[in-house]
Design an enzyme around this catalytic site. Structure first.
Site, PDB file in Angstrom:
ATOM      1  N   HIS A 115       0.865  -1.198   0.000  1.00  0.00           N
ATOM      2  CA  HIS A 115       0.000   0.000   0.000  1.00  0.00           C
ATOM      3  C   HIS A 115       0.895   1.239   0.000  1.00  0.00           C
ATOM      4  CE1 HIS A 115      -2.957   2.972   1.200  1.00  0.00           C
ATOM      5  NE2 HIS A 115      -3.895   2.107   0.871  1.00  0.00           N
ATOM      6  N   GLU A 186      -3.771   2.067  -7.400  1.00  0.00           N
ATOM      7  CA  GLU A 186      -4.252   3.144  -6.533  1.00  0.00           C
ATOM      8  C   GLU A 186      -3.379   4.388  -6.731  1.00  0.00           C
ATOM      9  OE1 GLU A 186      -6.541   1.342  -2.958  1.00  0.00           O
ATOM     10  OE2 GLU A 186      -4.451   1.575  -2.404  1.00  0.00           O
TER      11      GLU A 186
HETATM   12  C1  PEP Z   1      -7.043   2.890   0.276  1.00  0.00           C
HETATM   13  O1  PEP Z   1      -6.748   3.111   1.428  1.00  0.00           O
HETATM   14  O2  PEP Z   1      -6.539   1.944  -0.305  1.00  0.00           O
HETATM   15  C2  PEP Z   1      -8.001   3.795  -0.372  1.00  0.00           C
HETATM   16  C3  PEP Z   1      -8.227   3.630  -1.643  1.00  0.00           C
HETATM   17  O3  PEP Z   1      -8.596   4.764   0.418  1.00  0.00           O
HETATM   18  P1  PEP Z   1      -9.851   5.698   0.015  1.00  0.00           P
HETATM   19  O4  PEP Z   1     -10.891   4.793  -0.559  1.00  0.00           O
HETATM   20  O5  PEP Z   1     -10.267   6.312   1.302  1.00  0.00           O
HETATM   21  O6  PEP Z   1      -9.343   6.684  -0.969  1.00  0.00           O
END
Ligand code: PEP
Length: 272
Positions: A115, A186
């Site tokens: 992450h 992400e």
């Molecule tokens: C995450 O923590 O992986 C994430 C995508 O957070 P959020 O949905 O709050 O942006």
């Protein structure tokens, strides 16, 4: 209700059928009691119709994992549980770490690795992520391997190169996965900010991730792999992402913290 099974449903489970993943990352939130309470509510509210058509995964803190897996086991629920991180050595002098075998012992089937918060705040490298990934696969726990670019890279239009490099480095030495793997794209600038990637951008990156997996492990493995999008996903926008051809689900932080909102996310994937 589920007749709208379009290309966004093409996700492989380990029996060869691709189904979407809706995963909640609770990060450093909730006490033990709160985690158990929310997990119980999710288990109570989730429609059993989703049982064979989606992987629903909740990822509480280490301290609440046993409580949450107990909730799921007691109710014979199809909701699955994941950890938010792990260490690749099984045991030894590694103060503060939690091993893959300890996670497995708690009946967690999934684990988030790499992450961006771990990479940025705790100095985790792609080489670390690759060790974690290999250890998880060796113990038959499904990794959710996160990759994503910082804002400056996005603004320079260098996302694809950055993400593909990060992915390859995070899979260095990981044996080919004929049954597929889960990669979460992400964009760092979209995590917890309320900003989202456009679905077009997310789709382009997801396709590049699949292309990189094909290069590494061949077409069958790439086709079997699931690519998630994460970054300010909400019930109202989830389907914009899951309806993209190469996006097979979502990894969600903020909107996964309340049971009702998490359930609405799941519904949002199927009911658009
Ligand atoms: C995450 O923590 O992986 C994430 C995508 O957070 P959020 O949905 O709050 O942006």
């Amino acid at each position: 209700m589920f007749s709208k099974k379009t290309s966004n449903m093409i996700s492989f489970d380990y029996s060869g059928k691709r189904i979407p993943i809706i995963a909640g990352n609770w990060k450093l939130h909730k006490t033990y009691a709160e985690s158990v309470q929310v997990a119980q509510r999710i288990v109570d509210l989730i429609d059993r119709e989703y049982k064979d058509i989606a992987d629903i995964v909740i990822c509480p803190s280490f301290t609440a994992l046993r409580g949450v897996t107990n909730v799921v086991a007691f109710d014979h629920s199809f909701v699955q549980v994941g950890a938010q991180d792990c260490y690749w050595e099984d045991e030894g002098a590694f103060t503060g770490e939690v091993s893959v075998s300890q996670i497995k012992d708690l009946e967690c089937g999934w684990c988030i690795i790499g992450h961006s918060e771990r990479r940025e705040l705790f100095g985790e490298t792609s080489a670390d992520v690759a060790h974690k990934c290999a250890a998880l696969l060796a113990h038959d726990i499904k990794p959710m391997l996160c990759v994503g670019e910082p804002l400056a890279v996005y603004e320079e239009d260098k996302t694809i190169e950055f993400v593909v490099d990060e992915l390859k480095a995070s899979l260095e030495g990981v044996p080919a996965q004929a049954k597929g793997i889960v990669i979460a794209y992400e964009p760092i600038w979209a995590i917890g900010t309320g900003l989202t990637s456009s679905p077009e951008h997310a789709q382009k990156v997801a396709a590049a991730i699949r292309g990189a997996l094909k290069e590494l492990w061949g077409e069958a493995a790439a086709d079997a792999s699931r690519v998630l999008y994460g970054g300010s996903v909400r019930p109202g926008n989830v389907n914009l992402f899951t309806s993209c051809e190469d996006i097979d689900g979502v990894l969600v932080g903020g909107a996964s913290l309340e049971a009702e909102s998490f359930i609405d996310l799941v519904k949002g994937v199927f009911n658009a």
